[in-house]
Design a protein around this motif. Structure first.
Motif, PDB file in Angstrom:
ATOM      1  N   ASP A   1     -83.093 -43.587  -5.490  1.00 43.24           N
ATOM      2  CA  ASP A   1     -83.749 -43.360  -6.773  1.00 43.24           C
ATOM      3  C   ASP A   1     -82.870 -42.405  -7.577  1.00 43.24           C
ATOM      4  OD1 ASP A   1     -85.374 -42.963  -8.913  1.00 43.24           O
ATOM      5  OD2 ASP A   1     -86.940 -41.878  -7.822  1.00 43.24           O
TER       6      ASP A   1
ATOM      7  N   GLY B   1     -83.342 -40.953 -10.402  1.00 42.61           N
ATOM      8  CA  GLY B   1     -84.040 -39.836 -11.030  1.00 42.61           C
ATOM      9  C   GLY B   1     -83.458 -39.486 -12.393  1.00 42.61           C
TER      10      GLY B   1
ATOM     11  N   ASP C   1     -83.290 -29.627 -16.215  1.00 42.33           N
ATOM     12  CA  ASP C   1     -83.233 -30.676 -15.197  1.00 42.33           C
ATOM     13  C   ASP C   1     -81.994 -30.615 -14.322  1.00 42.33           C
ATOM     14  OD1 ASP C   1     -85.640 -31.690 -16.058  1.00 42.33           O
ATOM     15  OD2 ASP C   1     -84.744 -33.172 -17.398  1.00 42.33           O
TER      16      ASP C   1
ATOM     17  N   ALA D   1     -82.871 -30.381 -10.596  1.00 45.87           N
ATOM     18  CA  ALA D   1     -83.392 -31.625 -10.029  1.00 45.87           C
ATOM     19  C   ALA D   1     -82.269 -32.634  -9.812  1.00 45.87           C
ATOM     20  CB  ALA D   1     -84.464 -32.211 -10.947  1.00 45.87           C
TER      21      ALA D   1
ATOM     22  N   ALA E   1     -80.320 -31.530  -6.730  1.00 46.04           N
ATOM     23  CA  ALA E   1     -81.142 -31.762  -5.537  1.00 46.04           C
ATOM     24  C   ALA E   1     -81.169 -33.241  -5.162  1.00 46.04           C
ATOM     25  CB  ALA E   1     -82.562 -31.247  -5.777  1.00 46.04           C
ATOM     26  N   ARG E   2     -81.214 -34.126  -6.148  1.00 47.62           N
ATOM     27  CA  ARG E   2     -81.202 -35.559  -5.840  1.00 47.62           C
ATOM     28  C   ARG E   2     -79.860 -35.972  -5.226  1.00 47.62           C
ATOM     29  NH1 ARG E   2     -84.534 -39.369  -7.599  1.00 47.62           N
ATOM     30  NH2 ARG E   2     -85.960 -37.626  -7.194  1.00 47.62           N
TER      31      ARG E   2
ATOM     32  N   ALA F   1     -79.863 -34.841  -1.633  1.00 51.35           N
ATOM     33  CA  ALA F   1     -80.705 -35.714  -0.811  1.00 51.35           C
ATOM     34  C   ALA F   1     -79.979 -37.002  -0.450  1.00 51.35           C
ATOM     35  CB  ALA F   1     -82.009 -36.017  -1.540  1.00 51.35           C
TER      36      ALA F   1
ATOM     37  N   ALA G   1     -85.876 -26.316  -6.032  1.00 49.34           N
ATOM     38  CA  ALA G   1     -85.651 -27.737  -6.294  1.00 49.34           C
ATOM     39  C   ALA G   1     -85.308 -28.489  -5.014  1.00 49.34           C
ATOM     40  CB  ALA G   1     -84.533 -27.904  -7.325  1.00 49.34           C
ATOM     41  N   LEU G   2     -84.516 -27.890  -4.135  1.00 50.35           N
ATOM     42  CA  LEU G   2     -84.169 -28.539  -2.878  1.00 50.35           C
ATOM     43  C   LEU G   2     -85.379 -28.675  -1.964  1.00 50.35           C
ATOM     44  CD1 LEU G   2     -80.703 -26.908  -2.089  1.00 50.35           C
ATOM     45  CD2 LEU G   2     -81.143 -29.296  -2.669  1.00 50.35           C
TER      46      LEU G   2
ATOM     47  N   ALA H   1     -88.450 -28.984  -2.959  1.00 47.83           N
ATOM     48  CA  ALA H   1     -89.285 -30.045  -3.508  1.00 47.83           C
ATOM     49  C   ALA H   1     -88.714 -31.426  -3.206  1.00 47.83           C
ATOM     50  CB  ALA H   1     -89.435 -29.862  -5.018  1.00 47.83           C
ATOM     51  N   GLU H   2     -87.392 -31.532  -3.155  1.00 47.87           N
ATOM     52  CA  GLU H   2     -86.743 -32.825  -2.924  1.00 47.87           C
ATOM     53  C   GLU H   2     -86.640 -33.168  -1.451  1.00 47.87           C
ATOM     54  OE1 GLU H   2     -84.928 -36.371  -3.936  1.00 47.87           O
ATOM     55  OE2 GLU H   2     -85.620 -34.874  -5.386  1.00 47.87           O
ATOM     56  N   LEU H   3     -86.302 -32.179  -0.607  1.00 44.40           N
ATOM     57  CA  LEU H   3     -86.015 -32.430   0.803  1.00 44.40           C
ATOM     58  C   LEU H   3     -87.168 -32.083   1.732  1.00 44.40           C
ATOM     59  CD1 LEU H   3     -82.428 -30.869   0.979  1.00 44.40           C
ATOM     60  CD2 LEU H   3     -83.008 -33.257   0.570  1.00 44.40           C
TER      61      LEU H   3
END
Length: 711
Positions: A189, A191, A223, A226, A229-230, A233, A258-259, A261-263
């Protein structure tokens, strides 16, 4: 790199002098004799009963001794005693006897034989059997030391934190042992990367295990965390680790959130100096042992021992906080580029603006540009206006009270009806610079000649260098005793804004107290560059004052740094929100801000530096020391062909009471070479430093490769 275990040093640059032994771990052997493990080079007889015996397998250990002397910058051979054979593993900490003293060191490798003709000493003890120095980091440390004309020991102090024995002994000290990465079978994704035409292809290459390298010009807004972080991931899904380096602890906290929340929990750690030695070492061990696969931290984290490194990220590479203050002064941008090259990892260097150094990476083909198209930029950017301060202040009495141009005053008044307004002031304090109220002569301290300032509206002038109060100051030129402000700081600006906007809360954010975040309620937030807190839902407007202070600095990077500070502040404003910059509109940095086009500005700046031979188009070294020491070093240095020596010139006095004494005895010389000769320049300066070190020169010369400041 010479591997010599007996301490016999052939000093480079002294070819017509006889060879002589220098301090080392063992004595020199007689010609024609060689040492064998467990036997004396002098008698050849077996060791006496009860004496230490070498290990049966791989009895020779190559040790990196914790010595910063340039002429001893190489590993030394020692014997591994049989009783320490199991503990003496590559990468562990050891204690050895060197020049008659017990010193610390790291065991780099164990081999079957030594090339040294002489008696080898034994390891005294293994401090810890934990292999804290991995082979990948050891090779990186060696390369960084050679790149910056430094020593292995100096870089190693930056790469491996001090040992904390209690943490090492803790069972299960590494967090995240049971954590699992996200499902790698899921489709990627993109994002927030969908806003960038090349964003999806970058993530796809990362997911496939390839090593894309990009210089990322981020869209304004929050952003960026984010997006990184994406990318992290995706790297973890591919079975590899990730390393993210940001400028300060506040950015680490945002990236950490952010990490998580993502991981989820347990797959990453945050490394900062504020953690304290125990907790920081605990988290560092988690990375070393492989339970934490991703790391975010400040510049010290650039050496973190991430296993199977697949992605390195550097955010805002132009921030001067990234510059390492300790020798040999490596920059994270160069270190992470070396790591990405050595490990075959992807690299992402990002920011709201673009530095000339990052532009150089794009132009050489090392990395590709990653930016949004112009239509997307126009919808996300704020509306920027420039205004000349003097003309506007002359027309509007109300604006003159607040020290704001009329356009800025009206923009702030209207934006405050809906939420907070950011005011960026280049200088901290109240009135950091004052002068005679009649003849404008700068006010200086009578004791140390430092600049006088006013800490508040009711305080007497005091010296910014030595702290002396100058309550009876009078102008040495005209005798006048009243002073006027030359530069107004953040505190004075907040005071003036409070009078101009009664009933509106005024908050300050600077070095003394930095706000973490502000709410959506109406408020004036006065901040110095780099201390601007993000606002919930974004600021409604931003005022960038005193642009002449930033642009007028005598620095090669003044325009580039000014644009970076302006864009970092303006990026916190809502899309299409008003931003007013108090500076002349004809300046290139102002035009780049108005168009929100840092790429064109950086390309133009790089082309101009290429024409005049300044970094990053050329490589430069700075030598700082006494005139005699600099002459000595230059005489011993075998500089590459085409090297140009500029100076030396006197070094300006450093701020502080010591200015004007020994500081005036220091000089600075610059050496300029083409980029292709950068490694030859570093090698020549390191060899010359080794010659002076072997001579036991008393005066030191500070050598910096590609220093951040050239003026």
């Amino acid at each position: 790199m010479t591997k010599d275990g007996g301490g016999t040093d052939l000093i480079p640059g002294l070819g017509d002098l006889p060879e002589r032994p220098v301090d080392g771990p063992g004595k020199s052997a007689k010609p024609g004799k060689s040492a064998k493990p467990g036997r004396s080079a002098k008698s050849g007889k077996a060791a006496k009963k009860g004496a230490r015996r070498p290990a049966e397998e791989l009895p020779v250990a190559r040790i990196a001794v914790d010595m910063s002397l340039p002429h001893l910058d190489r590993p030394f051979d020692y014997l591994v005693p049989a009783e320490l054979a199991a503990k003496a593993v590559p990468g562990c900490r050891v204690r050895v006897r060197f020049a008659g003293q017990l010193v610390d060191g790291f065991l780099l490798e164990r081999v079957a034989e030594s090339g040294h003709d002489g008696k080898l000493l034994y390891l005294e003890r293994v401090t810890s059997s934990e292999a804290v120095l991995t082979a990948e980091v050891a090779a990186l440390v060696r390369e960084v030391a050679d790149r910056y004309a430094g020593t292995f020991a100096d870089v190693l102090r930056l790469a491996v934190p001090p040992r904390h024995a209690r943490v090492e002994a803790e069972p299960g000290a590494a967090p995240g042992d049971d954590a699992e990465p996200p499902d790698d079978g899921a489709e990627v994704d993109v994002g927030v990367w969908r806003d960038y035409p090349a964003g999806a292809s970058f993530l796809s290459a990362l997911a496939d295990g390839r090593a894309p390298r990009a210089v990322w010009t981020a869209l304004p807004g929050p952003d960026w965390t984010a997006a990184i972080a994406r990318a992290v991931a995706v790297a973890l899904r591919s079975g590899r680790g990730a390393l993210v380096v940001v400028a300060d602890g506040r950015d680490v906290a945002r990236m950490d959130a952010a990490l998580e929340a993502e991981l989820g929990e347990g797959l990453h750690v945050a490394l900062t100096a504020e953690l304290g030695p125990a907790e920081r070492y605990r988290r560092w061990l988690a990375v070393l042992r492989g339970s934490a696969r991703a790391v975010v931290g400040t510049r010290a984290a650039m050496f973190a021992p991430v296993a199977d490194l697949g992605l390195v990220v550097l955010w805002d590479d132009g921030d001067d906080v990234h510059a390492e203050p300790h020798a040999p002064y490596p920059h994270p941008r160069e270190v992470l580029a070396l790591r990405a090259h050595r490990a075959g990892a992807a690299a992402l260097i990002g920011g709201y603006t673009r530095t000339t150094d990052a532009t150089q990476l794009v132009e050489t083909g090392w990395a590709h540009a990653l930016a949004a198209d112009r239509q997307r930029v126009r919808t996300a950017m704020p509306r920027v206006r420039y205004v000349g301060e003097d003309a506007q202040l002359a027309r509007d009495a109300a604006a003159r009270t607040a020290r704001l141009p009329n356009v800025a005053f009206e923009a702030a008044r209207q934006a405050l009806q809906d939420g907070p307004v950011l005011v960026q002031v280049p200088r901290r304090g109240y009135v950091p610079g004052i002068a005679c109220g009649r003849c404008r002569t700068p006010a200086q301290c009578a004791a140390c000649q430092g600049p006088l300032s006013l800490p508040s509206s009711h305080a007497a002038p005091h010296c910014r260098w030595c702290g002396r109060i100058a309550g009876d100051w009078h102008c040495p030129e005209c005798g006048f005793f009243q002073v006027r402000a030359v530069v107004v700081g953040a505190k004075r600006t907040a005071e003036e804004l409070g009078r101009a906007f009664p009933g509106v809360p005024v908050r300050t954010s600077g070095r003394d107290a930095i706000l973490e975040r502000v709410g959506p309620e109406r408020a004036l937030v006065v901040a110095t560059p780099g201390a601007e807190p993000p606002a919930e839902d974004g600021y409604r407007a931003a005022l960038l004052l005193d642009g002449w202070v930033l642009l007028g600095r005598p620095d090669l990077r003044a325009g580039e740094e000014t644009l970076r500070r302006w864009m970092n502040a303006a990026a916190l404003v809502r899309a299409q929100g008003p931003v007013v910059v108090a500076a002349e509109g004809t300046l290139p940095a102002v035009q780049a801000l108005v168009r929100w086009d840092p790429v064109t500005y950086a390309e133009r700046e790089l082309a101009e530096r290429r024409d005049v031979g300044f970094p990053p188009a050329a490589r430069m070294a700075s030598l700082t020391g006494t005139p005699a020491a600099i002459r000595d070093l230059l005489a011993d240095a075998r500089l590459p062909e085409g090297a140009e020596v500029l100076g030396p010139v006197p070094v300006p006095p450093a701020p502080g009471p010591q200015a004007g004494t020994d500081a005036q005895d220091k000089e600075r010389a610059l050496i300029r070479v083409p980029r292709a000769a950068g490694h030859a320049l570093a090698r020549a300066l390191k060899e010359a430093q080794g010659v002076r070190s072997a001579r036991k020169a008393t005066e030191t010369v500070r050598v910096q490769i590609d220093p951040l400041e050239l003026i």
